[in-house]
Scaffold this motif. Structure first.
Motif, short mmCIF file in Angstrom:
data_model
loop_
_atom_site.label_atom_id
_atom_site.label_comp_id
_atom_site.label_asym_id
_atom_site.label_seq_id
_atom_site.Cartn_x
_atom_site.Cartn_y
_atom_site.Cartn_z
N ILE A 12 -3.85 20.57 -9.16
CA ILE A 12 -5.10 19.98 -9.36
C ILE A 12 -5.25 18.71 -8.35
O ILE A 12 -5.75 18.37 -7.49
N ILE A 13 -4.25 18.02 -9.06
CA ILE A 13 -4.18 16.36 -8.30
C ILE A 13 -3.73 16.65 -6.80
O ILE A 13 -4.37 15.93 -6.11
N ALA A 14 -2.68 17.36 -6.38
CA ALA A 14 -2.34 17.59 -5.14
C ALA A 14 -3.58 18.11 -4.14
O ALA A 14 -3.83 17.54 -2.98
N HIS A 15 -4.39 18.94 -4.97
CA HIS A 15 -5.64 19.33 -4.15
C HIS A 15 -6.50 18.23 -3.68
O HIS A 15 -7.22 18.03 -2.64
N GLY A 111 -6.58 4.14 -3.58
CA GLY A 111 -5.20 4.39 -3.18
C GLY A 111 -4.49 5.65 -3.83
O GLY A 111 -3.40 6.13 -3.58
N ALA A 112 -5.18 6.23 -5.03
CA ALA A 112 -4.51 7.25 -5.70
C ALA A 112 -4.53 8.39 -5.05
O ALA A 112 -3.83 9.39 -5.20
N ASP A 113 -5.13 8.42 -3.92
CA ASP A 113 -5.28 9.52 -2.77
C ASP A 113 -3.59 9.60 -2.11
O ASP A 113 -3.30 10.69 -1.83
N GLN A 114 -2.98 8.47 -2.26
CA GLN A 114 -1.64 8.64 -1.68
C GLN A 114 -0.57 9.00 -2.44
O GLN A 114 0.40 9.64 -2.44
N SER A 115 -0.73 7.87 -3.55
CA SER A 115 0.49 8.14 -4.82
C SER A 115 0.01 7.31 -5.88
O SER A 115 -0.98 6.84 -6.09
N GLY A 116 0.91 7.47 -6.81
CA GLY A 116 0.70 6.59 -8.18
C GLY A 116 -0.27 7.66 -9.06
O GLY A 116 -0.37 8.73 -8.87
N PRO A 117 -0.31 7.12 -10.34
CA PRO A 117 -1.12 7.70 -11.36
C PRO A 117 -2.74 7.87 -10.68
O PRO A 117 -3.13 6.99 -10.24
N VAL A 118 -3.11 9.00 -11.17
CA VAL A 118 -4.80 9.30 -10.99
C VAL A 118 -5.40 9.47 -12.40
O VAL A 118 -4.74 9.67 -13.15
#
Length: 153
Positions: A12-15, A111-118
């Motif tokens: 889900i996060i990757a999508h 920036g959560a679209d790139q890396s780190g926690p969402v």
């Protein structure tokens, strides 16, 4: 409480990250009455918008027929917010038509679209009322069943 396996949680996060800056959306189906999100189904955001999501009506009809054939139901309905927190908007609340589903929101802002926690949160939305629920991420559902059986004995 939403119990979800790590692979589905991560998918889900990757999508959400992949579709950013547009909102991502999809469903996780499971056996009817099980409350187990088992089959990850990413959908196309027909609105292709950073502020709104809409399932394609043809895709949605196909999905519901497929779930019906497989004795499944939507256990999780998810989408992302690209610039706001992971909390249902008034539109999200009005469109929530599955009272038994967990509504998952993922925020890809800052920036959560790139890396780190969402921000990954789950809600029950029934008759316009929003209730946040705990999210428990497990490696495998079998681990949860074994733990529950031990607790019952």
């Amino acid at each position: 409480m939403l119990t979800i396996d790590r692979a589905t949680h991560d998918a889900i996060i990757a999508h959400a990250r992949r579709d950013h800056p547009d909102e991502a959306c999809g469903v996780v189906a499971g056996p009817i009455g099980s409350d187990v999100p088992a089959r990850f189904i990413p959908m196309l955001n027909a609105a292709m918008s950073p502020t709104f999501y809409e399932f394609d009506s043809g895709d949605l009809l196909k999905l519901y027929r497929e779930m019906d054939d497989r004795d499944e139901e939507p256990v999780v309905v998810y989408h992302s917010h690209t610039s706001t927190e992971a909390y249902p908007s008034r539109t999200d609340i009005n469109l929530a038509g599955e009272p038994g589903a967990h509504y998952v929101l993922v925020s890809t802002r800052d920036g959560a679209d790139q890396s780190g926690p969402v921000d990954f949160r789950s809600y029950r939305i029934v008759d316009g009322e929003v209730t946040e629920e705990e999210v428990r991420v497990v490696d495998r559902y079998e681990d949860v069943a074994a733990t529950q059986q031990k607790a019952e004995h």
